[in-house]
Design a protein around this motif. Structure first.
Motif, PDB file in Angstrom:
ATOM      1  N   UNK A  66       0.652  -0.981   0.066  1.00 56.87           N
ATOM      2  CA  UNK A  66       0.176  -0.121  -0.185  1.00 56.87           C
ATOM      3  C   UNK A  66       0.802   1.175  -0.076  1.00 56.87           C
ATOM      4  N   UNK A  84      -3.788  -0.277  -3.818  1.00 61.19           N
ATOM      5  CA  UNK A  84      -5.221  -0.689  -2.118  1.00 61.19           C
ATOM      6  C   UNK A  84      -5.289  -1.899  -2.865  1.00 61.19           C
ATOM      7  N   UNK A  86      -7.578  -4.296  -1.014  1.00 60.87           N
ATOM      8  CA  UNK A  86      -8.758  -4.697  -0.292  1.00 60.87           C
ATOM      9  C   UNK A  86      -8.598  -6.252   0.451  1.00 60.87           C
ATOM     10  N   UNK A 141      -8.796   1.234  -8.364  1.00 64.58           N
ATOM     11  CA  UNK A 141     -10.321   1.591  -7.256  1.00 64.58           C
ATOM     12  C   UNK A 141     -10.925  -0.799  -7.933  1.00 64.58           C
ATOM     13  N   UNK A 142     -10.062  -1.086  -9.589  1.00 61.57           N
ATOM     14  CA  UNK A 142     -10.686  -2.062  -9.704  1.00 61.57           C
ATOM     15  C   UNK A 142     -10.382  -2.754  -9.411  1.00 61.57           C
ATOM     16  N   UNK A 153     -11.363  -3.254  -6.135  1.00 59.55           N
ATOM     17  CA  UNK A 153     -12.512  -4.314  -6.232  1.00 59.55           C
ATOM     18  C   UNK A 153     -12.265  -5.929  -6.528  1.00 59.55           C
ATOM     19  N   UNK A 173     -10.717  -7.591  -3.521  1.00 62.70           N
ATOM     20  CA  UNK A 173     -11.852  -7.851  -2.129  1.00 62.70           C
ATOM     21  C   UNK A 173     -12.612  -8.731  -2.801  1.00 62.70           C
ATOM     22  N   UNK A 176       5.005   3.499  -7.751  1.00 60.71           N
ATOM     23  CA  UNK A 176       3.999   4.092  -6.890  1.00 60.71           C
ATOM     24  C   UNK A 176       3.375   5.971  -7.623  1.00 60.71           C
ATOM     25  N   UNK A 179      -8.968  -4.212   5.709  1.00 56.04           N
ATOM     26  CA  UNK A 179      -9.343  -2.367   6.131  1.00 56.04           C
ATOM     27  C   UNK A 179      -8.787  -2.016   7.397  1.00 56.04           C
ATOM     28  N   UNK A 233      -5.340  -1.869   6.667  1.00 51.32           N
ATOM     29  CA  UNK A 233      -5.211  -0.538   5.935  1.00 51.32           C
ATOM     30  C   UNK A 233      -5.271   0.876   6.934  1.00 51.32           C
ATOM     31  N   UNK A 238     -17.318   2.755 -11.781  1.00 56.07           N
ATOM     32  CA  UNK A 238     -17.765   4.005 -10.859  1.00 56.07           C
ATOM     33  C   UNK A 238     -18.227   5.357 -11.176  1.00 56.07           C
ATOM     34  N   UNK A 275     -14.340  -6.780 -15.113  1.00 52.46           N
ATOM     35  CA  UNK A 275     -13.598  -6.258 -15.119  1.00 52.46           C
ATOM     36  C   UNK A 275     -12.102  -6.472 -15.105  1.00 52.46           C
ATOM     37  N   UNK A 327     -11.777  -3.201 -17.338  1.00 47.81           N
ATOM     38  CA  UNK A 327     -11.542  -2.326 -15.964  1.00 47.81           C
ATOM     39  C   UNK A 327     -11.949  -1.393 -15.659  1.00 47.81           C
TER      40      UNK A 327
END
Ligand code: ATP
Ligand code: ATP
Ligand code: MG
Ligand code: MG
Lengths: 250, 366, 375, 243, 296
Positions: free
Chosen positions: B81, B87, B89, B141-142, B145, B148, B223, B276, B279, E241, E282, E286
């Motif tokens: 991270x 990121x 999850x 974000x994909x 997810x 996750x 990053x 979480x 994080x 999104x 995705x 994506x």
């Protein structure tokens, strides 16, 4: 003829619109080729196709006579293709020196080294410092790249490019936003990129004086197509170029 | 939590200040802290309010061991991270792989502990490599997810008690027959403490070593600007996968030790809440700093455990019910503390030292 | 101050008897935990005749919250054991009970598991006892609704979880063993819409539908079963949960046959009266007996065994006592707690539901088969 | 003639760096005042300080006044609504919005947007109305950024390097536009292209090392080679040497 | 046949519930760029608000107009809480996206605990008009009215949000503000107001989902919001999104898939399929169904 970089019918279409339209271009060894054209002519897009940031919808890219059309960006870079970006893109959270070191290290071979102390790699450090010296950024070496002023970022861009020791370099408007005082210095740096080393350069630039000073030949793009590719004198005399690009002198 | 482990923090961040009398000792502070932490179980010090019993009581040592493990987990997660900018999850999955892997291999398959641990570790790393290879085809974000989602599948499989292996929501107590006697029984808690300490030391060492390595620098580059890394001639995907796998393996290793410490596995650890919390720990401590994530992880777990005691303490009960109600809910306190921390320690606890240093300089100038 | 990392304190003599209770004060099972502790206090009072003393030793109860998390429970239990506690009780959640039980054997302390219903605690080791009922006893009670099971068609509708599956297994063993054909429909515990499952249940046309469902989705599940007509078409049996949950059955409540571990009014005896008088609010609920019985068992253990845990175990094994539910027996072989079970009906509507006792099953009838002691 | 904007003793400190150290200058009520200096002296920082856009943790001291009003106390959006137009250095068009939406967003409440003016200057913007601004070429984005502020009438424009990255022809066009605009609205301009400066500027302020090194008549600055050389480095732009 | 109808309609009901939760989430995520873990809390506020109002608010109740009033109270409560959260907690952290997400994480932990402390962990019976407890016969299938109610509400919310985004200037401000807040300010727009508004709308949508979800489930409990949230996240991501229309498509896909797989497949397969759907979407696309490709 042994061009180091050639494109054959290179095209990129979005829907109906051809952004880049059947471009055939040859870059000779050691040659400095300037690319000009109105805003939106497709210059940056052409660079994106050549470096693999975008995939062409038709045509080929050849580097040193070998086709690279389907290679990802990093494989092209390893074959000696380097570029700068129109909008500065440096590693904002790293220091200026770290930025260059990263590029030097990438050039030295991308094998994974998880256990070596990076800082202890003397050669890399020395090479990085030499590059910084060369572009005149040595005094900013410790600064965080993200906080640099615009002109300094441009220099850092060039430093990153240099560190990769590419054989073919693509510069996208390196002079944009560089203060008048620094222009000659940067021109000198860019000139030294080719010179005796035999490296070839493809440079997009709107500062005609800089182009005229540096370029061996000038390519003119218009509506995605190559309008002309010739010696500076011929190109400057071209009526279409005069009309569509240069306009009247200020 | 001991202040011994907190001590090294200034060494990491307060570099620019004028050379200090103790400056020469700085490089050694981590080792010093490690040594102190190692002999801690010989102390009968009472810290009323901080711990329930003397420092060497099994309860305290157990709590400390939990803190150490989560400090290390947070440090491992930070590799992903804070240092690579990924990121995820779904980090809980690899931790859970270590816990359940060890537990199932020992309890159900009857393997000796060391074999089970080794297998669980390799299994966790392989799982991370495989899933990472798929998930890393997406970004942002994909990516969060997809990870996750994978972790969610893991949680569902565990909860469904596939083949009667995991014990479903009741969890699976570890069969201690396969575990060396030195790790069994309350009186041997200290050995588990040392094990957890060794794990923390290992993780911290690995993470620091890796981030200071050439590869670590590439990760930092990713990053900031991944596209740029590609143009420099490096394959970002490969480096990200390395970070993902390494981080997953470290988590699986933590799982092995946690399984021993708690004496079993329960589905709590497969929940996305755990990721979480990781994080939260990293941010609480300060991402991409040397000691931040470790401190954040330890502090979080300490609070998580101690707040249940705090909630049922008589001080809280004596308050009017408007206050005592919420305060008796550990999660309420934890959530609130966390929110406040985000506001008042931007950059995490590790950033605090720099801010204090600025303050000190400002004061001394007057 | 220096010491060794492996020493631990010990009590004895006239020192107080230290009892550690590790249960849910917060978290999803906090209500169960609350009833447990109220029951425990009432039970302790009852068993020590209001003195809170066993012999001349006072009983010192330490409560620790586990928030339903086994890891926290283990941590708390280790802490207590490390401080010299010889008696630990509590465990509201099954996961907690299963993970704390091994600690009892490893460290030779007495562990009296609480409301946790899992069959897995029975016979898990010599030091572990239980003060509540187990799933198997629920199922035996369910069987009592259909009389002769032979040739009957039974469907189990359960959560696809350890709780649901252990119920399914018990039904197969108990009712299937008695000659009925048992099939099952499992649904994920997280299911949001129950219509597909209700359709399957309707289509199966069972003589008896046994529902094993716990958790917050239960009201939605009942509503769907009712709407799809399942409840009127067949006898539906399920366990009666805590009083607060009754209104959530809605209209379905009065159409279900309940097996019950306990509800206020299920039994009328001294212990129940004492408990009723002692708990706040004066109304007994599902898990008050578990706490009450735990206290009774602990007092007995200390009376007979002093500080010697092995003697405590011997004292409890085979012991019969009068608790809130009636007469209970700790079976010596596997520490199952044999206890009466109840059949009940809900009457009334809306918030005004009351449970009515239909039948009491004596302890022997609901006894689970003995399992060999594992450790 | 009173200045439209006065800056007095402006100090900006960001992340421990003292970037501006007591900058004072005036912007004349007509014409273009140009802000010059090497890369990194703080030209952009000055403009942003005027607008109240100094980044978090930055510290601004000194006084900035526009028509007797202290600007430092008011939020940015109010300043803009009161007629302070800004064209940022990095263009900052909204990449996800279409060109038309970018323009629509720039409409100010209660002011009739002058679309004719904008489309006449940049017909490209009309043609590309439905294209996402993020996919515009660099030069097109610049046109959009300038077009945005020209939609409303302003009391003062702050423009940061508007010709950066533009084709020579467009540079000329932009210069013409600014020249026309400056007749009615005063402009504070940051510009590196000395040819443009020469054409537009009436006053000049030269920054060096965080302070004002020179300020005065632009024609004088560019007219005396000695002065040009000492203040702006190599006296003249290479263009003037080679073209 | 009637099974198919039943599964389809109840699947759509489920989809409607997911959409109601996801729409607010998607709005806040896509536009304010905050992955809002506290969304489940807004949902619970709506549910508990309605539940409380039905008993205590004069004029409100469990039937007829009283129920409408109770729901309105819940929705307003959700919107107010959301706006307050934005004002007090999110706004001071602007441009620090990760921290904003973290604050919502903290809030979701604390919020659920607070509800639990106030009203206990056990489910409470929810006020339901008699009509919603009955079923409607559609082609031989007994479709619960509460599901139909959800479908109607979801359609209305979808239309309202689209109109808002398309025909108001706020929509534009919000979309631009996500990209570069500072620049919006520099165009003379008070962007903070717009963000508060987005939160309020998101909160209202969540609260409506909470209230109608309460009717659908027949009860309300503190954890309800959180458990719906994970599916809502999946729906938002599959849909792309920030695309409310995408969320609607995705919700329908997820609802139907779950319903049919749960009936014809083994238990739990429904959830796994949904997760698999997410992963597949995705990996192939994506940016989600309706999301726009990122620009270079
Ligand atoms: N994704 C896209 N969709 C539609 N049009 C696009 C897209 N990407 C680029 N274009 C258009 O393609 C044309 C070429 O853009 P490009 O950035 O290559 O121009 P350029 O020659 O580099 O211009 P400049 O000198 O202004 O940088 C522009 O008209 C641009 O609007
Ligand atoms: N956010 C920041 N944090 C730290 N330093 C900053 C920050 N922003 C700007 N600086 C520093 O302030 C100095 C002035 O920057 P500024 O952008 O104002 O220069 P400029 O005169 O506009 O330069 P250019 O001509 O290159 O645009 C630079 O040295 C830069 O590194
Ligand atoms: Mg370009
Ligand atoms: Mg600037």
């Amino acid at each position: 003829m042994t061009a180091v970089l050639s494109t054959r019918g290179l095209s990129w279409r979005i829907g109906e619109v051809a952004i880049v339209d059947g471009v055939d271009l040859d870059l000779a060894p050691g040659e400095f080729l300037g690319v000009i054209g109105p805003n939106g002519a497709g210059k940056t897009s052409l660079f994106n196709l050549i470096t693999g940031v975008r995939r062409p919808t038709a045509g080929q890219v050849l580097l040193h006579g070998r086709e690279i059309t389907d290679l990802p960006p990093h494989r092209r870079a390893r074959r000696g293709l380097g570029r700068t970006f129109q909008a500065s893109s440096v590693f904002g959270s790293l220091s200026v020196r770290e930025n260059v070191r990263l590029a030097v290290q990438a050039q030295r071979g991308g094998s994974l080294r998880l256990w070596r102390r990076a800082a202890a790699d003397r050669e890399v450090v020395a090479a990085a410092d030499a590059v910084l010296e060369r572009v005149g950024l040595a005094h900013r070496a410790a600064a965080q790249a993200g906080t640099l002023a615009h002109g300094e970022k441009r220099k850092l861009e060039i430093a990153l490019l240099l560190a990769g020791e590419p054989t073919v370099m693509l510069l996208d408007e390196p002079m944009a936003g560089v203060s008048a005082e620094d222009v000659p210095e940067l021109v000198a740096v860019i000139r030294s990129l080719t010179g005796d080393t035999g490296r070839s350069v493809l440079m997009v630039e709107h500062h005609m004086d800089v182009i005229l000073e540096l370029a061996d030949r000038i390519a003119v793009m218009h509506h995605g197509a190559l309008l002309a590719c010739d010696t500076p004198q011929t190109v400057m005399a071209n009526a279409v170029v005069q009309e569509a690009y240069l306009g009247e002198e200020l | 939590m001991t202040d011994l482990d907190v001590a090294p923090a200034p060494a990491a961040t307060a570099a620019p200040a004028r050379p200090h009398r103790w400056a020469a000792l700085r490089p050694w502070t981590p080792l010093l802290a490690l040594a102190l932490a190692a002999v801690l179980p010989y102390s009968t010090l009472q810290l009323p309010g901080v711990f329930d019993g003397p420092v060497n009581s099994p309860g305290t040592l157990h709590l400390l061991a939990v803190c150490l493990i989560f400090g290390a987990l947070a440090a491992g997660y930070d590799l992903l991270f804070g240092r690579t900018g990924l990121l995820s999850f779904g980090h809980a999955l690899y931790f859970a792989a270590g816990v359940y892997g060890t537990d199932i291999l020992v309890t159900r398959a009857g393997l000796p502990l060391w074999q089970a641990a080794l297998l669980a570790l390799t299994g966790g790393a392989t799982l991370a490599a495989l899933l990472g290879a798929v998930a890393l085809r997406t970004a942002g974000i994909a990516f969060a997810m997809v990870t996750l989602a994978f972790a969610q599948v893991g949680a569902i499989l565990v909860a469904r008690d596939f083949g009667g292996l995991t014990g479903g929501e009741e969890g699976l107590p570890l069969d201690v027959a396969g575990v060396p006697a030195v790790f069994v029984g309350v009186t041997n808690t200290v050995n588990l403490y040392w094990l957890a300490l060794a794990y923390l030391a290992l993780v911290v060492f690995v993470v620091h070593r890796v981030s200071a390595s050439p590869t670590g620098r590439v990760l930092a580059g990713i990053r900031d600007d991944e596209r740029r890394i590609g143009v420099l001639g490096l394959d970002p995907y490969r480096f990200k996968l390395v970070a993902f796998t390494l981080s997953g393996a470290l988590a699986a290793g933590g799982g092995v030790i946690y399984c021993l410490l708690v004496g079993g596995a329960s589905p709590h650890i497969t929940s996305s809440e755990l990721t979480l919390s990781l994080l939260v720990m990293v941010v609480l401590g300060g991402p991409a700093t040397r000691w931040g994530p470790v401190i954040g992880g330890m502090l979080y777990m300490y609070l998580d455990h101690r707040l249940t005691a705090f909630g049922s303490s008589s001080t809280v009960d004596a308050l009017p019910s408007v206050l005592s109600g919420p305060l008796s809910q550990p999660l309420f306190v934890l959530g609130t503390v966390f929110i406040l921390a985000v506001y008042f320690f931007p950059g995490g606890l590790a950033g605090l030292t720099t801010r204090l240093a600025t303050l000190r300089r400002a004061l001394s100038r007057r | 101050a220096c010491g060794s990392p492996q020493e631990s304190a010990s009590g004895g003599g006239d020192a107080p008897v230290k009892v550690g209770l590790v249960y849910s004060q917060s978290g999803p099972l906090a209500t169960y935990g609350k009833q447990y502790i109220e029951g425990f206090k009432a039970g302790l009072d009852y068993a020590t005749k209001g003195t809170n003393k066993i012999g001349n030793r006072t009983v010192e109860v330490t409560e620790v919250d586990d928030a339903g998390d086994p890891a926290k429970a283990v941590s708390a239990a280790k802490d207590l054991i490390g401080k010299g506690y010889k008696i630990v009780a509590g465990s509201t959640a099954s996961g907690v009970a299963l993970q704390v039980a091994p600690l009892a054997a490893q460290n030779k302390v007495l562990f009296v598991s609480g409301p946790a219903a899992t069959d897995g605690v029975t016979g898990v080791n010599k030091y572990t006892f239980r003060s509540g009922r187990q799933s198997y006893q629920d199922v035996v009670t369910a069987r009592s609704f259909i009389g002769d099971a032979k040739g009957k068609k039974i469907v189990v509708f359960a959560q696809d979880s350890a709780f649901g599956k252990s119920n399914e297994a018990a039904v197969k063993a108990v009712i299937g063993g008695a000659g009925a054909t048992v099939t099952s429909v499992l649904a994920p515990a997280s299911a949001t819409d129950f219509t597909p499952f209700a359709s399957q249940l309707s289509a199966a046309k069972p003589d008896l539908l046994f529902v094993a469902w716990a958790g917050t989705t239960a009201p939605a599940m009942w509503q769907t079963l009712d709407q799809q007509g399942v409840l009127t078409r067949t006898t539906v049996v399920t366990g009666l949960d805590i009083r607060a949950s009754w209104p959530t059955f809605g209209a379905a409540g009065t159409k279900i046959s309940f097996l019950s571990h306990f509800f206020d009014g299920a039994a009328d005896n001294d212990a129940a009266k004492a408990a009723k008088a002692a708990v706040p609010g004066g109304v007994l609920d599902l898990f008050h007996p578990d706490g009450f019985h735990a206290a009774q068992m602990i007092v007995r253990a200390v009376q007979e065994g002093g500080d010697d845990v092995d003697k405590m175990v011997t004292a409890l094994e085979g012991w019969s006592f009068d608790g809130v539910k009636g007469k209970l027996t700790v079976r010596a072989e596997d520490h199952a707690l044999l206890q009466p079970m109840f059949q009940a009906k809900l009457t009334g509507s809306g918030d005004q539901l009351t449970a009515e006792l239909q039948k009491t099953l004596p302890a022997e009838e609901s006894a689970p088969p003995a399992v060999p002691m594992k450790g | 003639m009173t200045a439209v904007l006065t800056v007095r003793d402006l100090s900006v400190r960001i992340a421990g760096l003292h970037i501006l150290q007591g900058v004072s200058f005036d912007v004349a009520p007509t014409g273009v005042t140009v802000l010059l200096g090497r890369n990194g002296v703080g030209k952009t920082t000055t403009l942003r300080a005027i607008l109240g856009l100094t980044p978090r943790g930055g510290e601004v001291r000194g006084e900035i006044r526009m028509a007797e009003q202290r600007l430092t106390e008011r939020p940015t959006h109010r300043l803009v609504r009161d007629g302070l137009g800004y064209v940022p250095e990095d263009r900052c068009v909204f990449a996800g919005l279409t060109v038309a939406e970018n323009l629509r967003l720039a409409e100010r409440r209660g002011v009739k947007p002058a679309y004719d003016r904008v489309y006449e200057l940049f017909p490209e913007l009309l043609r590309r109305g439905r294209q996402r601004a993020g996919s515009l070429s660099g030069g097109q984005q610049q046109m959009l950024a300038i077009g945005r502020v020209l939609l409303s009438d302003n009391r003062l424009l702050l423009i940061d390097e508007p010709t950066k990255g533009l084709a020579p022809k467009v540079v000329t066009e932009v210069a013409e536009v600014l020249e026309r605009v400056a007749v009615t609205v005063p402009v504070l301009l940051v510009e590196q292209n000395l040819a443009v400066v020469r054409r537009l500027a009436s006053d000049a302020v030269v920054l060096a090392a965080g302070r004002v090194a020179w300020s005065g008549d632009a024609a004088r600055l560019l007219g005396e080679p000695e002065l040009t050389r000492s203040l702006l480095g190599v006296g003249s732009h290479t263009r003037e040497v080679s073209a | 046949m009637s099974t198919i109808v039943l599964l389809t309609l109840t699947g759509l009901g489920l989809a409607a519930l997911y959409f109601l939760v996801a729409s607010g989430l998607s709005l806040v995520f896509g536009l304010a760029d905050v992955l809002n873990f506290a969304h489940g809390l807004f949902l619970s506020v709506g549910a508990y608000g309605t539940w409380w109002a039905a008993q205590h608010l004069p004029g409100a109740g469990a039937t007829g107009f009283g129920f409408v009033l109770a729901v309105a109270f819940g929705v307003v409560a959700g919107a107010v809480v959301a706006a307050l959260v934005e004002l007090v907690m999110i706004r001071p952290l602007y441009s620090r996206t990760i921290e904003q997400v973290l604050v919502t994480v903290g809030l979701s932990l604390a919020g659920v605990a607070l509800l639990q402390a106030t009203w206990g962990a056990d489910p409470r019976p929810f006020p339901r008009p008699a009509w919603t407890q009955r079923v409607t016969d559609v082609l031989g299938a007994k479709v619960p009215n509460s599901g139909l109610l959800l479908i109607v509400a979801a359609a209305a919310v979808l239309a309202a949000i689209l109109l808002f985004l398309r025909y108001t200037r706020y929509g534009l401000v919000i979309r631009a503000g996500v990209e570069n807040r500072e620049m919006v300010t520099a165009l003379g727009i008070d962007v903070r107001k717009a963000f508060t508004l987005v939160f309020a709308i998101g909160g209202a949508a969540a609260a409506l989902a909470g209230a109608l979800g309460g009717v659908y489930f027949g009860s309300v409990s503190p954890g309800q919001g959180g458990s719906l949230l994970i599916f809502a996240f999946i729906v938002v991501v599959i849909g792309g999104m920030g695309s409310v229309v995408g969320s609607a498509y995705a919700a329908v896909a997820v609802g139907l898939l779950q319903q049919f797989v749960n009936y014809y497949g083994t238990s739990g397969a429904g959830d796994v399929c949904v997760v698999a759907l997410l992963a597949i979407v995705l990996l192939l696309r994506p940016q989600g169904i309706a999301g726009k490709a990122a620009t270079a």
